[in-house]
Design a protein around this motif. Structure first.
Motif, PDB file in Angstrom:
ATOM      1  N   SER A 191       0.857  -1.279  -0.075  1.00  0.00           N
ATOM      2  CA  SER A 191      -0.101   0.254   0.122  1.00  0.00           C
ATOM      3  C   SER A 191       1.022   1.298   0.031  1.00  0.00           C
ATOM      4  N   ILE A 192       1.858   1.244   0.835  1.00  0.00           N
ATOM      5  CA  ILE A 192       2.836   2.375   0.825  1.00  0.00           C
ATOM      6  C   ILE A 192       3.443   2.668  -0.300  1.00  0.00           C
ATOM      7  N   PHE A 193       3.833   1.457  -1.015  1.00  0.00           N
ATOM      8  CA  PHE A 193       4.664   1.756  -2.493  1.00  0.00           C
ATOM      9  C   PHE A 193       3.956   2.291  -3.479  1.00  0.00           C
ATOM     10  N   THR A 194       2.802   1.795  -3.326  1.00  0.00           N
ATOM     11  CA  THR A 194       1.820   2.219  -4.465  1.00  0.00           C
ATOM     12  C   THR A 194       1.265   3.672  -4.370  1.00  0.00           C
ATOM     13  N   LYS A 195       0.898   3.901  -2.949  1.00  0.00           N
ATOM     14  CA  LYS A 195       0.852   5.488  -2.742  1.00  0.00           C
ATOM     15  C   LYS A 195       1.883   6.398  -3.035  1.00  0.00           C
ATOM     16  N   VAL A 196       3.061   5.919  -2.951  1.00  0.00           N
ATOM     17  CA  VAL A 196       4.322   6.944  -3.236  1.00  0.00           C
ATOM     18  C   VAL A 196       4.713   6.700  -4.589  1.00  0.00           C
ATOM     19  N   GLU A 197       4.669   5.671  -5.040  1.00  0.00           N
ATOM     20  CA  GLU A 197       5.311   5.517  -6.278  1.00  0.00           C
ATOM     21  C   GLU A 197       4.243   5.442  -7.524  1.00  0.00           C
ATOM     22  N   GLY A 198       3.094   5.302  -7.276  1.00  0.00           N
ATOM     23  CA  GLY A 198       2.044   5.196  -8.308  1.00  0.00           C
ATOM     24  C   GLY A 198       1.959   3.953  -9.002  1.00  0.00           C
ATOM     25  N   LYS A 199       2.800   2.997  -8.690  1.00  0.00           N
ATOM     26  CA  LYS A 199       2.877   1.538  -9.366  1.00  0.00           C
ATOM     27  C   LYS A 199       3.107   0.434  -8.343  1.00  0.00           C
ATOM     28  N   SER A 200       2.721  -0.647  -8.556  1.00  0.00           N
ATOM     29  CA  SER A 200       2.900  -1.729  -7.561  1.00  0.00           C
ATOM     30  C   SER A 200       4.233  -2.221  -7.447  1.00  0.00           C
ATOM     31  N   ILE A 201       4.577  -2.991  -6.225  1.00  0.00           N
ATOM     32  CA  ILE A 201       5.895  -3.488  -6.107  1.00  0.00           C
ATOM     33  C   ILE A 201       6.244  -4.441  -7.073  1.00  0.00           C
ATOM     34  N   GLN A 202       5.123  -5.265  -7.493  1.00  0.00           N
ATOM     35  CA  GLN A 202       5.537  -6.300  -8.655  1.00  0.00           C
ATOM     36  C   GLN A 202       5.992  -5.273  -9.820  1.00  0.00           C
ATOM     37  N   ALA A 203       5.101  -4.489 -10.273  1.00  0.00           N
ATOM     38  CA  ALA A 203       5.498  -3.583 -11.516  1.00  0.00           C
ATOM     39  C   ALA A 203       6.976  -3.214 -11.416  1.00  0.00           C
ATOM     40  N   PHE A 204       7.254  -2.636 -10.161  1.00  0.00           N
ATOM     41  CA  PHE A 204       8.796  -2.112 -10.071  1.00  0.00           C
ATOM     42  C   PHE A 204       9.487  -3.463 -10.339  1.00  0.00           C
ATOM     43  N   GLN A 205       9.573  -4.528  -9.587  1.00  0.00           N
ATOM     44  CA  GLN A 205      10.166  -5.798  -9.806  1.00  0.00           C
ATOM     45  C   GLN A 205      10.543  -6.057 -11.129  1.00  0.00           C
ATOM     46  N   PHE A 206       9.273  -6.100 -11.869  1.00  0.00           N
ATOM     47  CA  PHE A 206       9.383  -6.511 -13.279  1.00  0.00           C
ATOM     48  C   PHE A 206       9.981  -5.481 -14.342  1.00  0.00           C
ATOM     49  N   ALA A 207      10.108  -4.403 -13.792  1.00  0.00           N
ATOM     50  CA  ALA A 207      10.928  -3.421 -14.523  1.00  0.00           C
ATOM     51  C   ALA A 207      12.484  -3.629 -14.226  1.00  0.00           C
ATOM     52  N   ILE A 208      12.655  -3.887 -13.044  1.00  0.00           N
ATOM     53  CA  ILE A 208      14.236  -4.049 -12.715  1.00  0.00           C
ATOM     54  C   ILE A 208      14.610  -5.295 -13.239  1.00  0.00           C
ATOM     55  N   LYS A 209      13.841  -6.482 -13.282  1.00  0.00           N
ATOM     56  CA  LYS A 209      14.124  -7.648 -13.961  1.00  0.00           C
ATOM     57  C   LYS A 209      14.466  -7.538 -15.437  1.00  0.00           C
ATOM     58  N   THR A 210      13.610  -6.651 -16.052  1.00  0.00           N
ATOM     59  CA  THR A 210      13.509  -6.588 -17.509  1.00  0.00           C
ATOM     60  C   THR A 210      14.640  -5.933 -17.743  1.00  0.00           C
ATOM     61  N   GLU A 211      15.175  -4.980 -17.029  1.00  0.00           N
ATOM     62  CA  GLU A 211      16.858  -4.335 -17.189  1.00  0.00           C
ATOM     63  C   GLU A 211      17.704  -5.381 -17.055  1.00  0.00           C
ATOM     64  N   ARG A 212      17.493  -6.037 -16.180  1.00  0.00           N
ATOM     65  CA  ARG A 212      18.572  -7.126 -15.867  1.00  0.00           C
ATOM     66  C   ARG A 212      18.887  -8.129 -17.136  1.00  0.00           C
ATOM     67  N   ILE A 213      17.372  -8.576 -17.690  1.00  0.00           N
ATOM     68  CA  ILE A 213      17.453  -9.347 -18.860  1.00  0.00           C
ATOM     69  C   ILE A 213      18.001  -8.605 -19.956  1.00  0.00           C
ATOM     70  N   LYS A 214      17.879  -7.282 -20.140  1.00  0.00           N
ATOM     71  CA  LYS A 214      18.550  -6.674 -21.249  1.00  0.00           C
ATOM     72  C   LYS A 214      19.917  -6.653 -21.157  1.00  0.00           C
ATOM     73  N   GLU A 215      20.475  -6.457 -19.995  1.00  0.00           N
ATOM     74  CA  GLU A 215      22.005  -6.406 -19.580  1.00  0.00           C
ATOM     75  C   GLU A 215      22.411  -7.956 -19.936  1.00  0.00           C
ATOM     76  N   PHE A 216      21.835  -8.770 -19.592  1.00  0.00           N
ATOM     77  CA  PHE A 216      22.356 -10.364 -19.836  1.00  0.00           C
ATOM     78  C   PHE A 216      22.208 -10.401 -21.369  1.00  0.00           C
TER      79      PHE A 216
END
Length: 189
Positions: free
Chosen positions: A112-137
């Motif tokens: 709830s805090i994360f979504t309120k501050v960031e405007g997106k879910s924790i899972q969406a943030f995790q997915f974005a970070i994973k996507t960047e890591r995959i691009k790097e690989f």
């Protein structure tokens, strides 16, 4: 000894830690330790010194955080980034369990805090970070798509491919073959 913990926004890598360390050394501010998003000082900072530190941090893209919710969000981001980039057993861990153990809050509260501050879910943030890591690989071309899928916690290369295409518009193979370099900085996610 009185320590003061500072929370710093946009610290996302080891280079960030090194940069903050250099600033603290240059300003002669004694510290106990530095980790992603956090610095433990050996003493409280006088206002003038805190303002100078804040100015120096802003010049390199960081910011001191005073709001409690922003501190929690920064800590969540740090945990996610560190787990994706540094933890060899990342794919075997449950994110909600990892966050609740580390932060001692119920996952629904953290979400709830994360979504309120960031405007997106924790899972969406995790997915974005994973996507960047995959691009790097993919850009370094050192691992097969199946190996990347396994490292990133996808059940199969096909599932990774579907998720990656949804995020980028390209399959991992297309991304790799076209030598596309479209990675984003982690602090922009």
């Amino acid at each position: 000894m009185i320590d003061q913990t500072l929370h710093i926004k946009n610290m996302v890598c080891d280079r960030c830690i090194s940069t903050v360390e250099q600033i603290l050394l240059r300003l002669e501010i004694p510290f106990e330790r530095i980790s992603l998003g956090e610095v433990v000082l050996k003493r409280a900072l006088p206002l003038k010194e805190e303002q100078l530190l804040k100015k120096e941090l802003k010049q390199v893209g960081f910011d001191l955080i005073a709001d409690r919710n922003e501190m929690i969000v920064t800590r969540i981001k740090s945990i996610i980034i560190k787990s994706i980039y540094d933890d060899a057993n990342f794919s075997n861990k449950n994110l909600s369990q990892l966050l609740t153990e580390d932060l001692a809050f119920d996952y629904s509260h953290l979400s709830s805090i994360f979504t309120k501050v960031e405007g997106k879910s924790i899972q969406a943030f995790q997915f974005a970070i994973k996507t960047e890591r995959i691009k790097e690989f993919l850009e370094y071309n050192e691992k097969s798509i199946s190996e990347i899928a396994d490292l990133m916690g996808y059940g199969s290369a096909a599932y990774l491919s579907t998720s990656f295409k949804k995020a980028t518009g390209l399959t991992p193979s297309q991304y790799r073959m076209n030598h596309i370099k479209s990675r984003n900085t982690l602090n922009s996610l």
